[in-house]
Structure formats: C-alpha cells, structure tokens
Design a protein around this motif. Structure first.
Motif, PDB file in Angstrom:
ATOM      1  N   LEU A 174      -5.202   4.757 -19.371  1.00 64.25           N
ATOM      2  CA  LEU A 174      -6.181   3.690 -19.541  1.00 64.25           C
ATOM      3  C   LEU A 174      -7.590   4.261 -19.371  1.00 64.25           C
ATOM      4  O   LEU A 174      -7.880   4.945 -18.386  1.00 64.25           O
ATOM      5  N   ALA A 175      -8.443   3.963 -20.327  1.00 63.65           N
ATOM      6  CA  ALA A 175      -9.821   4.449 -20.265  1.00 63.65           C
ATOM      7  C   ALA A 175     -10.695   3.431 -19.543  1.00 63.65           C
ATOM      8  O   ALA A 175     -10.340   2.249 -19.448  1.00 63.65           O
ATOM      9  N   PRO A 176     -11.851   3.843 -19.030  1.00 60.84           N
ATOM     10  CA  PRO A 176     -12.778   2.883 -18.417  1.00 60.84           C
ATOM     11  C   PRO A 176     -13.164   1.786 -19.410  1.00 60.84           C
ATOM     12  O   PRO A 176     -13.335   2.048 -20.595  1.00 60.84           O
ATOM     13  N   GLN A 177     -13.249   0.571 -18.927  1.00 71.72           N
ATOM     14  CA  GLN A 177     -13.600  -0.602 -19.746  1.00 71.72           C
ATOM     15  C   GLN A 177     -12.532  -0.952 -20.779  1.00 71.72           C
ATOM     16  O   GLN A 177     -12.808  -1.711 -21.709  1.00 71.72           O
ATOM     17  N   GLN A 178     -11.330  -0.413 -20.625  1.00 73.43           N
ATOM     18  CA  GLN A 178     -10.271  -0.704 -21.593  1.00 73.43           C
ATOM     19  C   GLN A 178      -9.276  -1.708 -21.019  1.00 73.43           C
ATOM     20  O   GLN A 178      -8.833  -1.574 -19.886  1.00 73.43           O
ATOM     21  N   TRP A 179      -8.930  -2.705 -21.844  1.00 75.16           N
ATOM     22  CA  TRP A 179      -7.936  -3.697 -21.462  1.00 75.16           C
ATOM     23  C   TRP A 179      -6.816  -3.720 -22.479  1.00 75.16           C
ATOM     24  O   TRP A 179      -7.055  -3.601 -23.684  1.00 75.16           O
ATOM     25  N   ARG A 180      -5.595  -3.884 -21.987  1.00 76.34           N
ATOM     26  CA  ARG A 180      -4.433  -3.990 -22.853  1.00 76.34           C
ATOM     27  C   ARG A 180      -3.682  -5.270 -22.510  1.00 76.34           C
ATOM     28  O   ARG A 180      -3.347  -5.504 -21.348  1.00 76.34           O
ATOM     29  N   ILE A 181      -3.460  -6.082 -23.519  1.00 76.07           N
ATOM     30  CA  ILE A 181      -2.689  -7.319 -23.358  1.00 76.07           C
ATOM     31  C   ILE A 181      -1.240  -7.023 -23.728  1.00 76.07           C
ATOM     32  O   ILE A 181      -0.965  -6.466 -24.788  1.00 76.07           O
ATOM     33  N   VAL A 182      -0.319  -7.395 -22.843  1.00 78.15           N
ATOM     34  CA  VAL A 182       1.113  -7.225 -23.099  1.00 78.15           C
ATOM     35  C   VAL A 182       1.761  -8.601 -23.078  1.00 78.15           C
ATOM     36  O   VAL A 182       1.575  -9.373 -22.135  1.00 78.15           O
ATOM     37  N   HIS A 183       2.514  -8.896 -24.118  1.00 83.28           N
ATOM     38  CA  HIS A 183       3.198 -10.182 -24.251  1.00 83.28           C
ATOM     39  C   HIS A 183       4.704  -9.955 -24.189  1.00 83.28           C
ATOM     40  O   HIS A 183       5.269  -9.255 -25.022  1.00 83.28           O
ATOM     41  N   ALA A 184       5.353 -10.516 -23.156  1.00 80.93           N
ATOM     42  CA  ALA A 184       6.811 -10.417 -23.000  1.00 80.93           C
ATOM     43  C   ALA A 184       7.416 -11.786 -23.270  1.00 80.93           C
ATOM     44  O   ALA A 184       6.949 -12.797 -22.744  1.00 80.93           O
ATOM     45  N   HIS A 185       8.484 -11.806 -24.079  1.00 78.04           N
ATOM     46  CA  HIS A 185       9.090 -13.082 -24.459  1.00 78.04           C
ATOM     47  C   HIS A 185      10.611 -12.901 -24.521  1.00 78.04           C
ATOM     48  O   HIS A 185      11.188 -12.184 -23.690  1.00 78.04           O
ATOM     49  N   GLY A 186      11.274 -13.478 -25.491  1.00 83.36           N
ATOM     50  CA  GLY A 186      12.725 -13.449 -25.555  1.00 83.36           C
ATOM     51  C   GLY A 186      13.303 -12.045 -25.616  1.00 83.36           C
ATOM     52  O   GLY A 186      12.926 -11.263 -26.482  1.00 83.36           O
ATOM     53  N   PHE A 187      14.204 -11.733 -24.691  1.00 82.88           N
ATOM     54  CA  PHE A 187      14.915 -10.457 -24.607  1.00 82.88           C
ATOM     55  C   PHE A 187      14.008  -9.274 -24.246  1.00 82.88           C
ATOM     56  O   PHE A 187      14.475  -8.134 -24.218  1.00 82.88           O
ATOM     57  N   SER A 188      12.715  -9.514 -23.985  1.00 84.67           N
ATOM     58  CA  SER A 188      11.812  -8.398 -23.673  1.00 84.67           C
ATOM     59  C   SER A 188      12.185  -7.720 -22.362  1.00 84.67           C
ATOM     60  O   SER A 188      12.228  -6.486 -22.281  1.00 84.67           O
ATOM     61  N   LEU A 189      12.429  -8.517 -21.324  1.00 85.31           N
ATOM     62  CA  LEU A 189      12.673  -7.961 -19.995  1.00 85.31           C
ATOM     63  C   LEU A 189      13.537  -8.923 -19.199  1.00 85.31           C
ATOM     64  O   LEU A 189      13.284 -10.125 -19.199  1.00 85.31           O
ATOM     65  N   PHE A 190      14.555  -8.391 -18.517  1.00 81.13           N
ATOM     66  CA  PHE A 190      15.422  -9.184 -17.662  1.00 81.13           C
ATOM     67  C   PHE A 190      15.006  -8.948 -16.205  1.00 81.13           C
ATOM     68  O   PHE A 190      15.487  -8.008 -15.557  1.00 81.13           O
ATOM     69  N   PRO A 191      14.105  -9.772 -15.652  1.00 80.59           N
ATOM     70  CA  PRO A 191      13.522  -9.485 -14.336  1.00 80.59           C
ATOM     71  C   PRO A 191      14.537  -9.307 -13.211  1.00 80.59           C
ATOM     72  O   PRO A 191      14.333  -8.493 -12.313  1.00 80.59           O
ATOM     73  N   ASN A 192      15.629 -10.060 -13.234  1.00 79.01           N
ATOM     74  CA  ASN A 192      16.588  -9.993 -12.127  1.00 79.01           C
ATOM     75  C   ASN A 192      17.174  -8.605 -11.952  1.00 79.01           C
ATOM     76  O   ASN A 192      17.389  -8.148 -10.823  1.00 79.01           O
TER      77      ASN A 192
END
Length: 368
Positions: A174-192
């Motif tokens: 990550l560079a200074p002043q840099q933002w990254r948006i990440v969108h997690a939805h169906g089947f992206s991640l199983f938190p449990n």
C-alpha cells in the motif's frame, strides 16, 4: 483476319505462370483422397479417454460423496483444505474469548482520522441494502484519486479460494494516500472457518501504517427473511419450499437463501455442521463482529457514509438506490407466522437484539 496480341509473359518467365488447361486437366482426373484409417483410430482413443475422465469426475465423485459424511464432504469441497483445517481450528481456539461488551468492541481512534491509507473491507450480506452501499463505494472510487475497487464473489463453491488469493495481493504494498475498497459477498469468505485470514490481513495492512476497516450492514430479522422471499418468484417456489432449510431438523442444509446470522457466520458455505443451538450461533456471530468488524450498523446508511468519509477523507458523493424490488409479495397469515417462527428459531431475532444492545445501547436505561 487474325490479330496477334503481345504476350505479357516473356518466355524466360513462363514457368512462373501455371497452365490453366493443364491444371484443369489434373483436377478433373485426380481421384479423391481417402481418409487415413489411423486418424479414425486416434479420434476413437481420444474420445474414450475424455469420456473416462468425465465419468470419473462425475459419477465417481458422486458415489464418493454419497457415502461420505457431511464433514468429509466439507473437507473435499471447501477451503481451507484438510491440511490447513487443523492448524486453523487450533488458531481459532487459541484466540481469547471475551464478552462482546461495549468496552471490548473494535473502535476507531478518531484522533488518528482520517487514515493516510488503508483498506475498506465491506462484507455484503444479501438484502440489507448492500447493493446501494456497494454502488456508493464505486462512486467514491471514481470521485477520488488513488482509490481502487476489487471484488470476487459468485454463486458456486470454489470462489473463496480465489478470493483469498486476491486478498493476499490487496493487502500488500500500500502506497501513501492509497485506498483499496474490497467487496466480499456470496461465497467470498466463510468467516466461521476462515477467521485466521481476517487477523492476518489486518496485521499486514496495519504493519504498513495503514488502516484496515471492516464493515457490514444488518437489518430487522423478520423483514430480512421476507425480503429474501422475492427470490422464490421466478423459480415459482412455494414458501414452504423456500424456507424448508430453516426447519429445525434441516439445521445443516444449505438453503436457497441465507438469513443474516447464517450469512455472517457461514456465508454460503457449509451451514451449522455440528447442530449448534441458536444461542451458540448468536454467541459466535457476536464474537466475529467484536473481533473483526470496526463498523456494524442497522439500516443506517447515512451513518455508514459519514463514518467512511471520516475514516478516509474522501470527497462525498450521494448514495444511489440499487436492487430495489418493485413487485408484490403476498402472504397468508399462516405463511407470515411460519416466516416469523423459523427466523426466530434460527437465531436471527436474537442476533439483532444483541446488536441493538451492544452497538446501539438498546435497553441501557434498565442498567441505570
């Protein structure tokens, strides 16, 4: 009287021009070529090998899954793989279990805002207004410099593998002043079962001096189930079929849709494999919120935009409305009672009550 025309092709170069008459004669007398027999043999062998592989991949795997236990199926189909699951389960068990009280929740240090760089991780639960929030994040990306947007989700198993690989790239360099948006939805991640990744990604981002802000939106439990039922219109399901997986005896079935507590804990992966009670599911859901989510809101979209803008320092844009259902949902009294009963039995009503109490101070006046 004959006229002699000048030959355009000098004698020395006539061999370069084919004789039309000779060519025509050769073509007319030439016998058709016979298809070599070894081509046919090769094609048959190739077809046989392909058919064998398809048979093994479908019928063979199907027979294996029929005889396997639900836990064995989980090990075969889902990420993390068996070689990593024991390590992950040990890690999850080692994390401290603290009561999800106000003092133990993740908080944002307002004195350090806005962060100079970081990741906004939006965990999008279906039918909570997340499509509008997701579109708003996309507009913020277009309206601000050094902001990128990335997502990977789907409607089938195997998506989480690629999401995790993609996230490993998102959290690095990550560079200074840099933002990254990440969108997690169906089947992206199983938190449990994939919770260790959430710790790992946050540590990597914060090691670079940036912020890792994880957020989600929830809503009224009964209203959420009713909203999901619009998905039964096109396939022409009955309500009984649509909510069948919420019947107590079907505790581990992956249904046509997920309620909020199931989406938060399991996403679209294996559901309640060990027949946990609704109280235990609520405890686990609140534990995940308390450990990893910096912003948890209940149908509060204005507050969501205010917090994200304060965290990032972005220029504000309006939030559009997306995925608005304009049809009609008609239920009998019996069907409404069934929705209410099954949603409560699944733990969703308790979850929203807990979120109201912990995050919004609901009923705090009783403690004075």
């Amino acid at each position: 009287q004959s006229v002699r025309l000048r030959d355009p092709w000098p004698t020395a170069h006539r061999h370069r021009m084919p004789s039309v008459a000779k060519t025509a004669t050769k073509q007319s007398t030439k016998m058709p070529r016979r298809f070599p027999h070894y081509y046919l043999i090769f094609a048959c062998v190739l077809f046989a090998l392909t058919f064998h592989r398809v048979y093994i991949a479908t019928v063979g795997l199907s027979k294996l899954l029929q005889s396997a236990s639900p836990d064995d199926i989980y090990k075969l189909e889902f990420y993390p793989r068996l070689s990593e699951r024991m390590t992950f389960e040990t890690k999850i068990a080692s994390y401290p279990r603290v009561a999800p009280t106000l003092s133990n929740l993740r908080t944002l240090d307002e004195s350090k805002l806005p962060y100079q760089c970081g990741i906004i991780f939006f965990y999008h639960i279906a039918c909570t207004g997340g499509s509008s929030m997701n579109k708003w994040l996309g507009k913020e990306k277009d309206n601000n410099e050094n902001v990128t947007y990335w997502t990977h989700w789907g409607r089938h198993d195997g998506v989480q593998d690629k999401f995790i690989i993609g996230m490993e790239k998102q959290v690095k360099d990550l560079a200074p002043q840099q933002w990254r948006i990440v969108h997690a939805h169906g089947f992206s991640l199983f938190p449990n079962t994939s919770e260790p990744y959430l710790y790992q990604w946050r540590e990597e981002v914060e090691r670079q001096g940036c912020g890792f802000v994880m957020t989600t939106m929830l809503r009224d439990a009964i209203g959420h189930t009713i909203s999901q039922s619009k998905g039964m219109i096109n396939p022409n399901y009955t309500l009984d079929t649509f909510v069948n997986h919420l019947e107590p005896e079907n505790y581990n079935q992956r249904g046509i849709f997920n309620t909020q507590i199931d989406y938060l804990v399991y996403n679209r992966g294996p559901r309640n494999q060990h027949n946990a009670t609704k109280e235990e599911k609520v405890r686990r859901a609140m534990e995940l919120l308390q450990r990893h989510f910096d912003v948890v809101l209940l149908s509060d979209y204005k507050r969501f935009t205010e917090i994200i803008l304060k965290v990032t320092g972005w220029n504000p844009v309006g939030m559009p409305h997306a995925n608005v259902f304009k049809g009609e949902l008609n239920f009998t009294e019996r069907e409404l009672n069934k929705i209410k009963t099954l949603t409560e039995a699944n733990g969703d009503v308790l979850l929203i009550d807990a979120v109201k109490h912990i995050y919004y101070g609901h009923l705090d006046y009783l403690l004075v």
